[in-house]
Scaffold this motif. Sequence first.
Motif, PDB file in Angstrom:
ATOM      1  N   ALA A  81      61.758  99.867 108.963  1.00  0.00           N
ATOM      2  CA  ALA A  81      60.987  99.893 107.795  1.00  0.00           C
ATOM      3  C   ALA A  81      61.888 101.028 106.972  1.00  0.00           C
ATOM      4  O   ALA A  81      61.133 101.278 105.907  1.00  0.00           O
ATOM      5  CB  ALA A  81      59.688  99.944 107.955  1.00  0.00           C
ATOM      6  N   LEU A  96      57.400  99.686 103.105  1.00  0.00           N
ATOM      7  CA  LEU A  96      56.055  99.254 103.707  1.00  0.00           C
ATOM      8  C   LEU A  96      54.860  99.276 102.522  1.00  0.00           C
ATOM      9  O   LEU A  96      55.224  99.845 101.500  1.00  0.00           O
ATOM     10  CB  LEU A  96      55.654 100.229 104.541  1.00  0.00           C
ATOM     11  N   ASP A 148      52.097 100.766 109.828  1.00  0.00           N
ATOM     12  CA  ASP A 148      53.333  99.954 110.372  1.00  0.00           C
ATOM     13  C   ASP A 148      53.065  98.534 110.468  1.00  0.00           C
ATOM     14  O   ASP A 148      52.224  98.102 109.972  1.00  0.00           O
ATOM     15  CB  ASP A 148      53.936 100.458 111.593  1.00  0.00           C
ATOM     16  N   ALA A 149      54.288  97.612 110.963  1.00  0.00           N
ATOM     17  CA  ALA A 149      54.183  96.318 110.812  1.00  0.00           C
ATOM     18  C   ALA A 149      53.165  95.984 111.658  1.00  0.00           C
ATOM     19  O   ALA A 149      52.626  94.414 111.383  1.00  0.00           O
ATOM     20  CB  ALA A 149      55.651  95.752 111.039  1.00  0.00           C
TER      21      ALA A 149
END
Length: 338
Positions: A208, A216, A318-319
């Motif tokens: 990222a 993000l 985060d993802a």
Amino acid sequence: MKLASLKDGRDGRLVVVAKDLTRCADAGAVAPTLQAALDDWSSAAPRLKEIAAALEAGRVSHAPFDAAKCAAPLPRAYQWLDGSAYVNHVALVRQARGAEMPASFWTDPLMYQGGSDIFLGPREPIPVVDEAWGIDLEAEVVVILGDVPMGATREEAAAAIKLIMLVNDVTLRNLTGPELAKGFGFVQSKPASAFTPVAVTPDEFGAAFDGAKVNLPLLSFVNGKPFGKPQTGNDMTFDFPALIMHATRTRALVAGTILGAGTVSNRDADGGPGKPIEEGGLGYSCIAEQRTVETIRLGKPLTPFLKFGDKVRIEMNDAQGRPIFGAIEQDVVRYRRG
């Protein structure tokens, strides 16, 4: 590695924070403050990473981490520079007031030097004397730098990025116009900024962060309602190394300099101005942009600026949906001296 400064004197007390933001360990054996660590980063960083590893493994004394006890990671800094890397934001604002967009804005970054003697912690309120000043949030990604030489190359600029965090760069919109009309920049329209509880090393982001920009969604909420979720890697005309190179054209930067990329702004999928979240868009990172889009689309702004009692929240996940920095959570309050 995640670092925070607990409230303690003017410059805080440095702690290492667990990845899940639940625990922290004292870092005083390495450096008493984050600025002290940055001043000797090549020596301090490996030792701080050892504490971080021990904290994750449960091999070091620790305490619960409470964002309410945090100052800004750097409660004051030698320098705070803020760019406007998302030129879409600038273009929209100028379009709304019928001002021509100089071609140079797409090739030469805009940047100003802000006040850095006082920063707000992540849970401290936004104190303002008068609602009529046009109180606005500005959600941004910022980096903390090590020493950077004058005339830095792109490689030197990228290597200087030591930590990443978020900021609420509060703006008093109704004071901005009169100040800029004087031709000498912001002062009164830029009160103290607030930062996330923790500052994070670039390696924590994995894919990222590509060494130049974070990719993000940046999440903003006003009074609990989603306000913005733009992608920070999209429509970023100038990435962080480009901004650093711009700042070092005529001078060096010292360790502890904070540099921001400006209000995150995305165009809509059709190339037009971004849409509000309730219309299926990504929303905005400041109220001024929403008001600008309303002016372009409807002929006048409808969304009011912040009022006393309003609440602002800014964060990034985060993802996997896990918080990276902890959140900035601020109430807008009337300033009362003493």
